[in-house]
Motif scaffolding. Structure first.
Motif, PDB file in Angstrom:
ATOM      1  N   ARG A 197       0.840  -1.204   0.000  1.00 57.86           N
ATOM      2  CA  ARG A 197       0.000   0.000   0.000  1.00 57.86           C
ATOM      3  C   ARG A 197       0.875   1.254   0.000  1.00 57.86           C
ATOM      4  NH1 ARG A 197      -5.334  -1.281   0.929  1.00 57.86           N
ATOM      5  NH2 ARG A 197      -5.706  -3.297   1.895  1.00 57.86           N
ATOM      6  N   ASP A 198       0.329   2.329  -0.564  1.00 58.59           N
ATOM      7  CA  ASP A 198       1.038   3.599  -0.512  1.00 58.59           C
ATOM      8  C   ASP A 198       0.704   4.299   0.797  1.00 58.59           C
ATOM      9  OD1 ASP A 198      -1.488   4.777  -0.845  1.00 58.59           O
ATOM     10  OD2 ASP A 198      -1.157   5.267  -2.952  1.00 58.59           O
ATOM     11  N   SER A 224      -1.261   6.604   1.525  1.00 61.15           N
ATOM     12  CA  SER A 224      -2.676   6.903   1.753  1.00 61.15           C
ATOM     13  C   SER A 224      -3.502   5.639   1.974  1.00 61.15           C
ATOM     14  CB  SER A 224      -3.245   7.702   0.574  1.00 61.15           C
ATOM     15  OG  SER A 224      -3.285   6.894  -0.578  1.00 61.15           O
ATOM     16  N   GLY A 225      -2.881   4.465   1.871  1.00 64.87           N
ATOM     17  CA  GLY A 225      -3.590   3.207   2.099  1.00 64.87           C
ATOM     18  C   GLY A 225      -4.127   2.551   0.839  1.00 64.87           C
ATOM     19  N   SER A 226      -3.924   3.197  -0.298  1.00 66.48           N
ATOM     20  CA  SER A 226      -4.365   2.601  -1.564  1.00 66.48           C
ATOM     21  C   SER A 226      -3.397   1.507  -1.988  1.00 66.48           C
ATOM     22  CB  SER A 226      -4.421   3.663  -2.662  1.00 66.48           C
ATOM     23  OG  SER A 226      -5.361   4.650  -2.326  1.00 66.48           O
ATOM     24  N   ILE A 227      -3.900   0.550  -2.752  1.00 61.81           N
ATOM     25  CA  ILE A 227      -3.031  -0.526  -3.225  1.00 61.81           C
ATOM     26  C   ILE A 227      -2.070   0.034  -4.266  1.00 61.81           C
ATOM     27  CG2 ILE A 227      -2.934  -2.718  -4.472  1.00 61.81           C
ATOM     28  CD1 ILE A 227      -5.647  -3.401  -3.209  1.00 61.81           C
ATOM     29  N   GLU A 228      -0.789  -0.139  -3.990  1.00 61.02           N
ATOM     30  CA  GLU A 228       0.262   0.337  -4.876  1.00 61.02           C
ATOM     31  C   GLU A 228       0.702  -0.756  -5.843  1.00 61.02           C
ATOM     32  OE1 GLU A 228       4.684   1.396  -3.803  1.00 61.02           O
ATOM     33  OE2 GLU A 228       3.334   3.018  -3.210  1.00 61.02           O
TER      34      GLU A 228
END
Length: 108
Positions: A38-39, A41-45
């Protein structure tokens, strides 16, 4: 003994120790698993590795089929009575996650 719970807990421990997230879905007797990064911000990277986990609880055996973006990359069979086969699975997953493509330098 519940082999599925044992394997998932050990894989999850290795993945979390390397600062990734571990997701899985149990459908039709086959586990679909993903290791994700995850990045901030918590989004999947990224998804460095995914795999199918097939287990025969009665025999204590199974197989993991690993995938990356280009398709199938490896397979491991295991026998719960042979700890080396479980160790090989955990070592392989850790090796993929610690590969040179991961940036381990200080953040700017």
């Amino acid at each position: 003994m519940n082999i599925k719970k044992l394997l998932l807990s050990q894989i999850e421990k290795v993945v979390f120790d390397l600062r990734y997230d571990f997701l899985y879905e149990d459908e039709y007797g086959e586990l679909l698993c993903q290791v994700i990064q995850r990045d901030s911000s918590g989004s999947i990277e990224s998804t460095p590795i995914s795999f199918h986990l097939r287990i025969n609880e009665e025999k204590g055996t199974g197989q993991l089929i690993y995938y990356q973006a280009k398709g199938e990359m490896n397979r491991h069979s295991f026998d719960i009575e042979n700890p080396d086969t479980i160790l090989a699975i955990l070592t392989f997953i850790a090796g993929v996650l610690v590969s040179p493509q991961k940036n381990v330098g200080p953040e700017s």
